[in-house]
Design a protein around this motif. Sequence first.
Motif, PDB file in Angstrom:
ATOM      1  N   GLY A  41       0.782  -1.232   0.000  1.00 56.54           N
ATOM      2  CA  GLY A  41       0.000   0.000   0.000  1.00 56.54           C
ATOM      3  C   GLY A  41       0.810   1.276   0.000  1.00 56.54           C
ATOM      4  O   GLY A  41       0.255   2.351   0.141  1.00 56.54           O
ATOM      5  N   ASP A  42       2.105   1.185  -0.152  1.00 56.80           N
ATOM      6  CA  ASP A  42       2.945   2.385  -0.137  1.00 56.80           C
ATOM      7  C   ASP A  42       3.562   2.622  -1.513  1.00 56.80           C
ATOM      8  O   ASP A  42       4.556   1.981  -1.858  1.00 56.80           O
ATOM      9  CB  ASP A  42       4.051   2.240   0.902  1.00 56.80           C
ATOM     10  CG  ASP A  42       4.883   3.499   1.063  1.00 56.80           C
ATOM     11  OD1 ASP A  42       4.502   4.541   0.495  1.00 56.80           O
ATOM     12  OD2 ASP A  42       5.907   3.444   1.767  1.00 56.80           O
ATOM     13  N   PRO A  43       3.000   3.558  -2.308  1.00 55.78           N
ATOM     14  CA  PRO A  43       3.560   3.802  -3.639  1.00 55.78           C
ATOM     15  C   PRO A  43       4.936   4.458  -3.600  1.00 55.78           C
ATOM     16  O   PRO A  43       5.668   4.439  -4.573  1.00 55.78           O
ATOM     17  CB  PRO A  43       2.536   4.716  -4.308  1.00 55.78           C
ATOM     18  CG  PRO A  43       1.808   5.362  -3.185  1.00 55.78           C
ATOM     19  CD  PRO A  43       1.835   4.394  -2.042  1.00 55.78           C
ATOM     20  N   ASN A  44       5.312   5.025  -2.444  1.00 59.49           N
ATOM     21  CA  ASN A  44       6.638   5.645  -2.297  1.00 59.49           C
ATOM     22  C   ASN A  44       7.629   4.713  -1.618  1.00 59.49           C
ATOM     23  O   ASN A  44       8.743   5.120  -1.284  1.00 59.49           O
ATOM     24  CB  ASN A  44       6.528   6.951  -1.498  1.00 59.49           C
ATOM     25  CG  ASN A  44       5.672   7.960  -2.210  1.00 59.49           C
ATOM     26  OD1 ASN A  44       5.761   8.109  -3.421  1.00 59.49           O
ATOM     27  ND2 ASN A  44       4.810   8.629  -1.474  1.00 59.49           N
ATOM     28  N   GLY A  45       7.219   3.477  -1.405  1.00 64.21           N
ATOM     29  CA  GLY A  45       8.061   2.525  -0.695  1.00 64.21           C
ATOM     30  C   GLY A  45       9.095   1.862  -1.592  1.00 64.21           C
ATOM     31  O   GLY A  45       9.357   2.300  -2.715  1.00 64.21           O
ATOM     32  N   ILE A  46       9.655   0.810  -1.053  1.00 62.75           N
ATOM     33  CA  ILE A  46      10.650   0.043  -1.796  1.00 62.75           C
ATOM     34  C   ILE A  46      10.125  -1.383  -1.963  1.00 62.75           C
ATOM     35  O   ILE A  46       9.335  -1.873  -1.163  1.00 62.75           O
ATOM     36  CB  ILE A  46      12.019   0.054  -1.082  1.00 62.75           C
ATOM     37  CG1 ILE A  46      11.902  -0.459   0.351  1.00 62.75           C
ATOM     38  CG2 ILE A  46      12.623   1.443  -1.130  1.00 62.75           C
ATOM     39  CD1 ILE A  46      13.219  -0.586   1.079  1.00 62.75           C
ATOM     40  N   LEU A  47      10.595  -2.025  -3.024  1.00 61.66           N
ATOM     41  CA  LEU A  47      10.124  -3.359  -3.381  1.00 61.66           C
ATOM     42  C   LEU A  47      11.310  -4.296  -3.490  1.00 61.66           C
ATOM     43  O   LEU A  47      12.286  -3.992  -4.195  1.00 61.66           O
ATOM     44  CB  LEU A  47       9.366  -3.298  -4.716  1.00 61.66           C
ATOM     45  CG  LEU A  47       8.814  -4.590  -5.289  1.00 61.66           C
ATOM     46  CD1 LEU A  47       7.646  -5.086  -4.436  1.00 61.66           C
ATOM     47  CD2 LEU A  47       8.348  -4.380  -6.721  1.00 61.66           C
ATOM     48  N   SER A  48      11.221  -5.420  -2.810  1.00 60.31           N
ATOM     49  CA  SER A  48      12.274  -6.429  -2.923  1.00 60.31           C
ATOM     50  C   SER A  48      11.861  -7.459  -3.968  1.00 60.31           C
ATOM     51  O   SER A  48      10.704  -7.526  -4.376  1.00 60.31           O
ATOM     52  CB  SER A  48      12.500  -7.115  -1.574  1.00 60.31           C
ATOM     53  OG  SER A  48      11.393  -7.928  -1.246  1.00 60.31           O
ATOM     54  N   GLN A  49      12.824  -8.278  -4.354  1.00 56.93           N
ATOM     55  CA  GLN A  49      12.525  -9.316  -5.337  1.00 56.93           C
ATOM     56  C   GLN A  49      11.520 -10.305  -4.768  1.00 56.93           C
ATOM     57  O   GLN A  49      10.626 -10.762  -5.472  1.00 56.93           O
ATOM     58  CB  GLN A  49      13.804 -10.031  -5.764  1.00 56.93           C
ATOM     59  CG  GLN A  49      13.575 -11.048  -6.858  1.00 56.93           C
ATOM     60  CD  GLN A  49      14.868 -11.657  -7.376  1.00 56.93           C
ATOM     61  OE1 GLN A  49      15.926 -11.505  -6.767  1.00 56.93           O
ATOM     62  NE2 GLN A  49      14.787 -12.335  -8.494  1.00 56.93           N
ATOM     63  N   GLN A  50      11.656 -10.622  -3.478  1.00 56.81           N
ATOM     64  CA  GLN A  50      10.732 -11.559  -2.841  1.00 56.81           C
ATOM     65  C   GLN A  50       9.316 -11.000  -2.814  1.00 56.81           C
ATOM     66  O   GLN A  50       8.351 -11.713  -3.072  1.00 56.81           O
ATOM     67  CB  GLN A  50      11.209 -11.888  -1.415  1.00 56.81           C
ATOM     68  CG  GLN A  50      10.367 -12.942  -0.723  1.00 56.81           C
ATOM     69  CD  GLN A  50      10.379 -14.282  -1.451  1.00 56.81           C
ATOM     70  OE1 GLN A  50      11.355 -14.654  -2.090  1.00 56.81           O
ATOM     71  NE2 GLN A  50       9.277 -15.012  -1.359  1.00 56.81           N
TER      72      GLN A  50
END
Length: 133
Positions: free
Chosen positions: A69-78
């Motif tokens: 739910g955080d469009p400003n967050g970070i995304l990991s491969q997992q």
Amino acid sequence: MKFLAYFASSMAATIVAMSCIGAAFAYDDLPSPPPPPEGWVQPPKQSENSVTQDVEDQIIQRFTAATGGDPNGILSQQQAKVAGWGLVSDHFSEIDRAGTGYVRLDDVRRFMSERTPQHIMRMKNLSKLNQRP
């Protein structure tokens, strides 16, 4: 006798051909489709910009869902893998150019924009221009 056999066979062929003509017009009695509902408006034709905007919106939605739910967050491969975003998961090392182990929305946008048909055609045309003497 040969004439009668020839005449009979040609008449039979004519009858078969004529019966097929009737089959070609057999669908004239189908009803026409109903009129559109009242208030219905023809959707606008898609343009390159509208398609680009639709893809952009989908990327934002998928990224936001994958990051919780955080469009400003970070995304990991997992996280990408768990969210079912196989394209990002499979090409994570290409997206994560800095090698930090996570990507931001801008990184995913850049990766996706480099793979649009328009971008690929521009790159091909540029390489052709550069190859000319």
